[in-house]
Design a protein around this motif. Structure first.
Motif, PDB file in Angstrom:
ATOM      1  N   UNK A  42     -18.532  -0.398   1.324  1.00  0.00           N
ATOM      2  CA  UNK A  42     -19.369   0.096   2.424  1.00  0.00           C
ATOM      3  C   UNK A  42     -18.912  -0.461   3.770  1.00  0.00           C
ATOM      4  N   UNK A  43     -17.614  -0.792   3.843  1.00  0.00           N
ATOM      5  CA  UNK A  43     -17.067  -1.368   5.068  1.00  0.00           C
ATOM      6  C   UNK A  43     -16.542  -0.269   5.987  1.00  0.00           C
ATOM      7  N   UNK A  44     -15.982  -0.705   7.107  1.00  0.00           N
ATOM      8  CA  UNK A  44     -15.330   0.229   8.018  1.00  0.00           C
ATOM      9  C   UNK A  44     -13.857   0.412   7.740  1.00  0.00           C
ATOM     10  N   UNK A  45     -13.352  -0.222   6.674  1.00  0.00           N
ATOM     11  CA  UNK A  45     -11.912  -0.219   6.382  1.00  0.00           C
ATOM     12  C   UNK A  45     -11.543   0.898   5.410  1.00  0.00           C
ATOM     13  N   UNK A  46     -10.504   1.644   5.758  1.00  0.00           N
ATOM     14  CA  UNK A  46      -9.874   2.590   4.854  1.00  0.00           C
ATOM     15  C   UNK A  46      -8.580   1.963   4.339  1.00  0.00           C
ATOM     16  N   UNK A  47      -8.359   2.076   3.045  1.00  0.00           N
ATOM     17  CA  UNK A  47      -7.125   1.576   2.451  1.00  0.00           C
ATOM     18  C   UNK A  47      -6.340   2.727   1.836  1.00  0.00           C
ATOM     19  N   UNK A  48      -5.017   2.633   1.836  1.00  0.00           N
ATOM     20  CA  UNK A  48      -4.214   3.665   1.170  1.00  0.00           C
ATOM     21  C   UNK A  48      -4.477   3.638  -0.329  1.00  0.00           C
ATOM     22  N   UNK A  49      -4.330   4.783  -0.977  1.00  0.00           N
ATOM     23  CA  UNK A  49      -4.566   4.822  -2.421  1.00  0.00           C
ATOM     24  C   UNK A  49      -3.598   3.917  -3.175  1.00  0.00           C
ATOM     25  N   UNK A  50      -2.428   3.679  -2.617  1.00  0.00           N
ATOM     26  CA  UNK A  50      -1.482   2.708  -3.175  1.00  0.00           C
ATOM     27  C   UNK A  50      -1.238   1.613  -2.149  1.00  0.00           C
ATOM     28  N   UNK A  51      -1.278   0.370  -2.604  1.00  0.00           N
ATOM     29  CA  UNK A  51      -0.937  -0.782  -1.777  1.00  0.00           C
ATOM     30  C   UNK A  51       0.269  -1.471  -2.398  1.00  0.00           C
ATOM     31  N   UNK A  52       0.986  -2.244  -1.589  1.00  0.00           N
ATOM     32  CA  UNK A  52       2.213  -2.894  -2.070  1.00  0.00           C
ATOM     33  C   UNK A  52       1.980  -4.377  -2.272  1.00  0.00           C
ATOM     34  N   UNK A  53       2.248  -4.851  -3.501  1.00  0.00           N
ATOM     35  CA  UNK A  53       2.138  -6.260  -3.812  1.00  0.00           C
ATOM     36  C   UNK A  53       3.491  -6.952  -3.762  1.00  0.00           C
ATOM     37  N   UNK A  54       3.498  -8.189  -3.280  1.00  0.00           N
ATOM     38  CA  UNK A  54       4.747  -8.940  -3.118  1.00  0.00           C
ATOM     39  C   UNK A  54       4.835 -10.097  -4.111  1.00  0.00           C
ATOM     40  N   UNK A  55       4.230  -9.916  -5.289  1.00  0.00           N
ATOM     41  CA  UNK A  55       4.231 -10.948  -6.315  1.00  0.00           C
ATOM     42  C   UNK A  55       5.660 -11.251  -6.767  1.00  0.00           C
ATOM     43  N   UNK A  56       6.443 -10.191  -7.010  1.00  0.00           N
ATOM     44  CA  UNK A  56       7.832 -10.338  -7.427  1.00  0.00           C
ATOM     45  C   UNK A  56       8.758  -9.736  -6.367  1.00  0.00           C
ATOM     46  N   UNK A  57      10.020 -10.149  -6.392  1.00  0.00           N
ATOM     47  CA  UNK A  57      11.105  -9.547  -5.620  1.00  0.00           C
ATOM     48  C   UNK A  57      11.114  -9.887  -4.133  1.00  0.00           C
ATOM     49  N   UNK A  58      10.316 -10.877  -3.729  1.00  0.00           N
ATOM     50  CA  UNK A  58      10.337 -11.309  -2.336  1.00  0.00           C
ATOM     51  C   UNK A  58      10.560 -12.810  -2.215  1.00  0.00           C
ATOM     52  N   UNK A  59      10.978 -13.452  -3.312  1.00  0.00           N
ATOM     53  CA  UNK A  59      11.245 -14.882  -3.295  1.00  0.00           C
ATOM     54  C   UNK A  59      12.636 -15.202  -2.755  1.00  0.00           C
TER      55      UNK A  59
END
Length: 346
Positions: free
Chosen positions: A29-46
């Motif tokens: 119920x916030x004012x924020x819209x998020x994309x249906x897909x978000x990008x996680x940086x758990x792997x491949x950014x070390x």
């Protein structure tokens, strides 16, 4: 982080049509819209990963309307390196687009030695947030999460720390991750009373791990909290990778995945093969269908994907081209899953 060749990457100008390529959903119920897909940086950014490849992944995400980049203090390896490398990329490519981005980070898992570098104390959370901002070169993050429940620290202290971080201007919103339905309701009540409502919950959720359906989704709806589902592909099981068994060199085969080869049983492979048949009939890959299956729930604001190549990300984004399931498809999927394999792992 290493650079795989000496060819300079051209100055980045984001695609003008980026917001026409993605769909967005309101976060609770916030004012924020998020994309249906978000990008996680758990792997491949070390530090052991390819810097130019990481830049390309982030550029590809934003060029296709993905505005939310998700990190944590201990992402790497080593701990902190994903945030440092992300900060380098932001400085090079995204500084002018900062106000178009939702950048999140978290604290809750082990980060540094001693009794104050883990779990949910006020000291740990505030110190970790300060460190994360320094590593990323940011004045604030959009969302700061408590990464996991702490059974020993009073919930009032942990939620009070999140509230304090917002009041200090270090985060705009706060979230929690992997909290049970009961603890989510308690945390939400405390945060509302403090004046900093919980924006979002980040649970692990996919076709084989459905614990959120046992009350959490109901609490999120009642409390007006959005959600971002992580591990949507069950560490690769819900892709074409294991359709013929465990391939040599895969993370499950080499023991570098927490799933382990003993989790990928003949029964699981049989289910995956049957699910893949349904996906093919929909004109989708299994991974695409698995993402859309999560988004069928209105309580799921966005699905968090992690990729090793830009091409994988583009393939995931194609999932939003067909977001609808027929009743027959859903019944068929449910008959395959049987709800008996709610969790492959604890």
């Amino acid at each position: 982080m290493y650079i795989n060749d000496h060819t300079p990457i051209p100055t980045y100008i984001a695609a003008e049509d980026r917001y026409h390529k993605m769909k967005y959903r309101r976060c609770g119920k916030s004012g924020i819209l998020l994309p249906l897909l978000s990008l996680g940086l758990w792997h491949n950014f070390g530090d052991s990963d390819d810097f130019n490849k990481a830049r390309t992944i982030l550029r590809t995400a934003f060029d296709n309307g993905i505005t939310h980049f998700d990190l944590a203090n201990n992402y790497g390896p080593p701990f902190g390196s994903a945030e440092e490398n992300f900060g380098r990329i932001v400085a090079k490519d995204f500084k002018q687009y900062r106000d178009e981005l939702i950048i999140s980070t978290k604290a809750g898992w082990d980060m540094w030695n001693g009794p104050y570098g883990n779990l949910g104390s006020r000291k740990y959370l505030i110190a970790s947030c300060d460190q994360s901002l320094k590593r990323m070169g940011l004045d604030y993050v959009d969302i700061f999460y408590h990464h996991r429940p702490d059974p020993d620290t009073p919930l009032e202290e942990t939620m009070g720390a999140l509230d304090q971080i917002v009041r200090q201007g270090k985060a705009l919103y706060v979230g929690i991750s992997q909290y049970s339905a009961e603890d989510t309701a308690k945390a939400s009540k405390i945060l509302k009373e403090l004046g900093t409502p919980c924006l979002i919950h980040q649970p692990r959720y996919n076709m084989f791990d459905r614990w959120v359906e046992n009350g959490l989704l109901d609490v999120l709806s009642q409390e007006g909290i959005g959600s971002i589902a992580f591990s949507p592909l069950e560490q690769g099981i819900l892709t074409n990778k294991y359709l013929k068994g465990i391939p040599e060199g895969s993370r499950a085969a080499t023991g570098t995945s927490y799933l382990g080869s003993d989790s990928i049983t003949p029964e699981v492979i049989s289910k995956v093969q049957k699910l893949n048949t349904i996906a093919e009939s929909r004109g989708q890959s299994l991974a695409q269908m698995a993402i859309v299956w999560l988004l069928r729930n209105p309580e799921i604001t966005t699905v968090l994907v992690g990729v090793s190549r830009a091409e994988q990300l583009l393939d995931n984004i194609k999932a939003i081209e067909n977001l609808l399931f027929s009743e027959a498809e859903l019944k068929q999927i449910e008959s395959i899953l049987n709800k008996q394999t709610n969790k492959l792992t604890n």
